[in-house]
Design a protein around this motif. Structure first.
Motif, PDB file in Angstrom:
ATOM      1  N   ILE A  91      56.806  48.717  26.061  1.00 56.45           N
ATOM      2  CA  ILE A  91      55.477  48.788  25.426  1.00 56.45           C
ATOM      3  C   ILE A  91      54.448  47.886  26.104  1.00 56.45           C
ATOM      4  CG2 ILE A  91      56.387  49.447  23.157  1.00 56.45           C
ATOM      5  CD1 ILE A  91      55.573  46.518  22.309  1.00 56.45           C
ATOM      6  N   LYS A  92      54.810  47.197  27.195  1.00 57.94           N
ATOM      7  CA  LYS A  92      53.855  46.298  27.853  1.00 57.94           C
ATOM      8  C   LYS A  92      52.567  47.007  28.252  1.00 57.94           C
ATOM      9  CE  LYS A  92      56.399  42.397  29.431  1.00 57.94           C
ATOM     10  NZ  LYS A  92      56.656  41.421  30.436  1.00 57.94           N
ATOM     11  N   SER A  93      52.672  48.177  28.845  1.00 63.82           N
ATOM     12  CA  SER A  93      51.460  48.873  29.295  1.00 63.82           C
ATOM     13  C   SER A  93      50.599  49.307  28.109  1.00 63.82           C
ATOM     14  CB  SER A  93      51.818  50.073  30.168  1.00 63.82           C
ATOM     15  OG  SER A  93      52.559  51.013  29.434  1.00 63.82           O
ATOM     16  N   VAL A  94      51.220  49.665  26.993  1.00 64.15           N
ATOM     17  CA  VAL A  94      50.468  50.068  25.794  1.00 64.15           C
ATOM     18  C   VAL A  94      49.648  48.893  25.273  1.00 64.15           C
ATOM     19  CG1 VAL A  94      50.700  50.803  23.384  1.00 64.15           C
ATOM     20  CG2 VAL A  94      52.161  51.816  25.133  1.00 64.15           C
ATOM     21  N   VAL A  95      50.241  47.702  25.245  1.00 68.61           N
ATOM     22  CA  VAL A  95      49.527  46.521  24.754  1.00 68.61           C
ATOM     23  C   VAL A  95      48.425  46.130  25.736  1.00 68.61           C
ATOM     24  CG1 VAL A  95      49.750  44.084  24.138  1.00 68.61           C
ATOM     25  CG2 VAL A  95      51.543  45.695  23.469  1.00 68.61           C
ATOM     26  N   LYS A  96      48.742  46.088  27.031  1.00 72.13           N
ATOM     27  CA  LYS A  96      47.764  45.645  28.036  1.00 72.13           C
ATOM     28  C   LYS A  96      46.527  46.529  28.099  1.00 72.13           C
ATOM     29  CE  LYS A  96      50.323  42.900  31.356  1.00 72.13           C
ATOM     30  NZ  LYS A  96      50.643  42.720  32.773  1.00 72.13           N
ATOM     31  N   GLU A  97      46.682  47.827  27.863  1.00 73.98           N
ATOM     32  CA  GLU A  97      45.521  48.714  27.991  1.00 73.98           C
ATOM     33  C   GLU A  97      44.467  48.445  26.927  1.00 73.98           C
ATOM     34  OE1 GLU A  97      46.520  52.918  25.767  1.00 73.98           O
ATOM     35  OE2 GLU A  97      47.499  52.532  27.677  1.00 73.98           O
ATOM     36  N   HIS A  98      44.816  47.721  25.857  1.00 73.79           N
ATOM     37  CA  HIS A  98      43.863  47.425  24.788  1.00 73.79           C
ATOM     38  C   HIS A  98      43.303  46.004  24.868  1.00 73.79           C
ATOM     39  CE1 HIS A  98      44.567  51.213  22.791  1.00 73.79           C
ATOM     40  NE2 HIS A  98      45.850  51.045  23.015  1.00 73.79           N
ATOM     41  N   LEU A  99      43.674  45.245  25.890  1.00 76.03           N
ATOM     42  CA  LEU A  99      43.199  43.875  26.046  1.00 76.03           C
ATOM     43  C   LEU A  99      42.206  43.786  27.194  1.00 76.03           C
ATOM     44  CD1 LEU A  99      46.623  42.046  25.601  1.00 76.03           C
ATOM     45  CD2 LEU A  99      44.857  42.417  23.884  1.00 76.03           C
ATOM     46  N   ASN A 100      41.580  42.619  27.343  1.00 74.46           N
ATOM     47  CA  ASN A 100      40.642  42.411  28.452  1.00 74.46           C
ATOM     48  C   ASN A 100      41.355  42.652  29.773  1.00 74.46           C
ATOM     49  OD1 ASN A 100      38.600  41.689  26.718  1.00 74.46           O
ATOM     50  ND2 ASN A 100      38.958  39.507  26.921  1.00 74.46           N
ATOM     51  N   LYS A 101      40.652  43.252  30.696  1.00 76.01           N
ATOM     52  CA  LYS A 101      41.218  43.556  32.008  1.00 76.01           C
ATOM     53  C   LYS A 101      41.344  42.273  32.831  1.00 76.01           C
ATOM     54  CE  LYS A 101      41.303  47.831  30.938  1.00 76.01           C
ATOM     55  NZ  LYS A 101      42.369  48.109  30.042  1.00 76.01           N
ATOM     56  N   PRO A 102      42.301  42.241  33.770  1.00 70.61           N
ATOM     57  CA  PRO A 102      42.405  41.085  34.676  1.00 70.61           C
ATOM     58  C   PRO A 102      41.088  40.887  35.408  1.00 70.61           C
ATOM     59  CG  PRO A 102      44.279  42.546  34.950  1.00 70.61           C
ATOM     60  CD  PRO A 102      43.302  43.253  34.053  1.00 70.61           C
ATOM     61  N   GLN A 103      40.770  39.633  35.691  1.00 66.65           N
ATOM     62  CA  GLN A 103      39.525  39.337  36.375  1.00 66.65           C
ATOM     63  C   GLN A 103      39.813  38.509  37.623  1.00 66.65           C
ATOM     64  OE1 GLN A 103      36.604  37.682  33.709  1.00 66.65           O
ATOM     65  NE2 GLN A 103      37.155  39.096  32.082  1.00 66.65           N
ATOM     66  N   VAL A 104      39.091  38.814  38.696  1.00 68.73           N
ATOM     67  CA  VAL A 104      39.208  38.070  39.942  1.00 68.73           C
ATOM     68  C   VAL A 104      37.926  37.254  40.096  1.00 68.73           C
ATOM     69  CG1 VAL A 104      39.395  38.247  42.448  1.00 68.73           C
ATOM     70  CG2 VAL A 104      40.666  39.825  40.994  1.00 68.73           C
ATOM     71  N   TYR A 105      38.089  35.994  40.406  1.00 68.94           N
ATOM     72  CA  TYR A 105      36.950  35.099  40.585  1.00 68.94           C
ATOM     73  C   TYR A 105      36.924  34.600  42.022  1.00 68.94           C
ATOM     74  CZ  TYR A 105      37.019  35.121  35.538  1.00 68.94           C
ATOM     75  OH  TYR A 105      37.004  35.521  34.234  1.00 68.94           O
ATOM     76  N   LYS A 106      35.754  34.684  42.624  1.00 71.19           N
ATOM     77  CA  LYS A 106      35.547  34.150  43.966  1.00 71.19           C
ATOM     78  C   LYS A 106      34.300  33.291  43.896  1.00 71.19           C
ATOM     79  CE  LYS A 106      37.580  38.097  46.253  1.00 71.19           C
ATOM     80  NZ  LYS A 106      38.227  38.039  47.513  1.00 71.19           N
ATOM     81  N   THR A 107      34.443  32.050  44.303  1.00 70.93           N
ATOM     82  CA  THR A 107      33.311  31.147  44.229  1.00 70.93           C
ATOM     83  C   THR A 107      33.336  30.180  45.405  1.00 70.93           C
ATOM     84  OG1 THR A 107      32.166  29.533  42.846  1.00 70.93           O
ATOM     85  CG2 THR A 107      34.548  29.558  42.704  1.00 70.93           C
ATOM     86  N   LYS A 108      32.196  29.738  45.787  1.00 69.86           N
ATOM     87  CA  LYS A 108      32.066  28.714  46.833  1.00 69.86           C
ATOM     88  C   LYS A 108      31.384  27.539  46.153  1.00 69.86           C
ATOM     89  CE  LYS A 108      31.549  28.964  51.371  1.00 69.86           C
ATOM     90  NZ  LYS A 108      31.331  29.781  52.483  1.00 69.86           N
ATOM     91  N   GLU A 109      32.015  26.386  46.187  1.00 67.46           N
ATOM     92  CA  GLU A 109      31.509  25.214  45.483  1.00 67.46           C
ATOM     93  C   GLU A 109      31.163  24.096  46.454  1.00 67.46           C
ATOM     94  OE1 GLU A 109      31.090  24.904  42.125  1.00 67.46           O
ATOM     95  OE2 GLU A 109      31.768  26.953  41.831  1.00 67.46           O
ATOM     96  N   LYS A 110      30.025  23.445  46.220  1.00 61.97           N
ATOM     97  CA  LYS A 110      29.667  22.239  46.957  1.00 61.97           C
ATOM     98  C   LYS A 110      30.130  21.054  46.109  1.00 61.97           C
ATOM     99  CE  LYS A 110      25.849  19.780  49.088  1.00 61.97           C
ATOM    100  NZ  LYS A 110      24.400  19.757  49.306  1.00 61.97           N
ATOM    101  N   LEU A 111      31.030  20.277  46.642  1.00 61.36           N
ATOM    102  CA  LEU A 111      31.635  19.169  45.907  1.00 61.36           C
ATOM    103  C   LEU A 111      31.182  17.847  46.520  1.00 61.36           C
ATOM    104  CD1 LEU A 111      35.249  20.654  45.800  1.00 61.36           C
ATOM    105  CD2 LEU A 111      33.392  21.024  44.184  1.00 61.36           C
ATOM    106  N   THR A 112      30.774  16.922  45.672  1.00 63.40           N
ATOM    107  CA  THR A 112      30.314  15.620  46.159  1.00 63.40           C
ATOM    108  C   THR A 112      31.214  14.517  45.620  1.00 63.40           C
ATOM    109  OG1 THR A 112      28.810  15.395  44.293  1.00 63.40           O
ATOM    110  CG2 THR A 112      27.907  16.359  46.294  1.00 63.40           C
ATOM    111  N   GLY A 113      31.293  13.438  46.382  1.00 61.62           N
ATOM    112  CA  GLY A 113      32.075  12.278  45.966  1.00 61.62           C
ATOM    113  C   GLY A 113      31.389  11.545  44.828  1.00 61.62           C
ATOM    114  N   PRO A 114      32.080  10.576  44.230  1.00 64.70           N
ATOM    115  CA  PRO A 114      31.540   9.871  43.059  1.00 64.70           C
ATOM    116  C   PRO A 114      30.516   8.801  43.434  1.00 64.70           C
ATOM    117  CG  PRO A 114      33.649   8.958  43.654  1.00 64.70           C
ATOM    118  CD  PRO A 114      33.424  10.132  44.567  1.00 64.70           C
TER     119      PRO A 114
END
Length: 108
Positions: free
Chosen positions: A29-52
């Motif tokens: 029943i995994k596919s039956v449950v998954k089809e009614h939930l939020n879809k998987p999401q892919v995130y791609k981001t570029k971050e500028k990180l600074t020291g403290p």
């Protein structure tokens, strides 16, 4: 995710996937449950990180995936016998409100 020393700046790519997690779910029943939930999401981001600021050695940056938790019930009915089988379990789906939380911490 990353650690940046004091006085430095870095740029990092962050690519990751947030998917549904199921607990107590039989394979049939995994596919039956998954089809009614939020879809998987892919995130791609570029971050500028600074020291403290002065007085700290480095800053650690983190990305935390947020999930909404819920319970499901699936009732399967045999078309021939009319007998019902009930399946219940827990799901975690990618949050629609805040799927990712970005945070940092300065360390001495």
């Amino acid at each position: 995710m990353a650690s940046v020393p004091s006085g430095k700046t870095e740029t990092r790519d962050a690519d990751f996937r947030s998917d549904v997690k199921l607990e107590g779910t039989p394979l049939n029943i995994k596919s039956v449950v998954k089809e009614h939930l939020n879809k998987p999401q892919v995130y791609k981001t570029k971050e500028k990180l600074t020291g403290p600021e002065k007085g700290f050695s480095y800053r650690t940056y983190h990305l935390t995936k947020n999930y909404d938790k819920g319970r499901y019930t699936v009732i399967r009915t045999n078309k021939i016998t009319g007998k019902e089988k009930v399946y219940a379990g827990t799901y975690y789906e990618p949050s629609t409100q805040d799927p990712i939380v970005k945070w940092s911490r300065d360390e001495k």
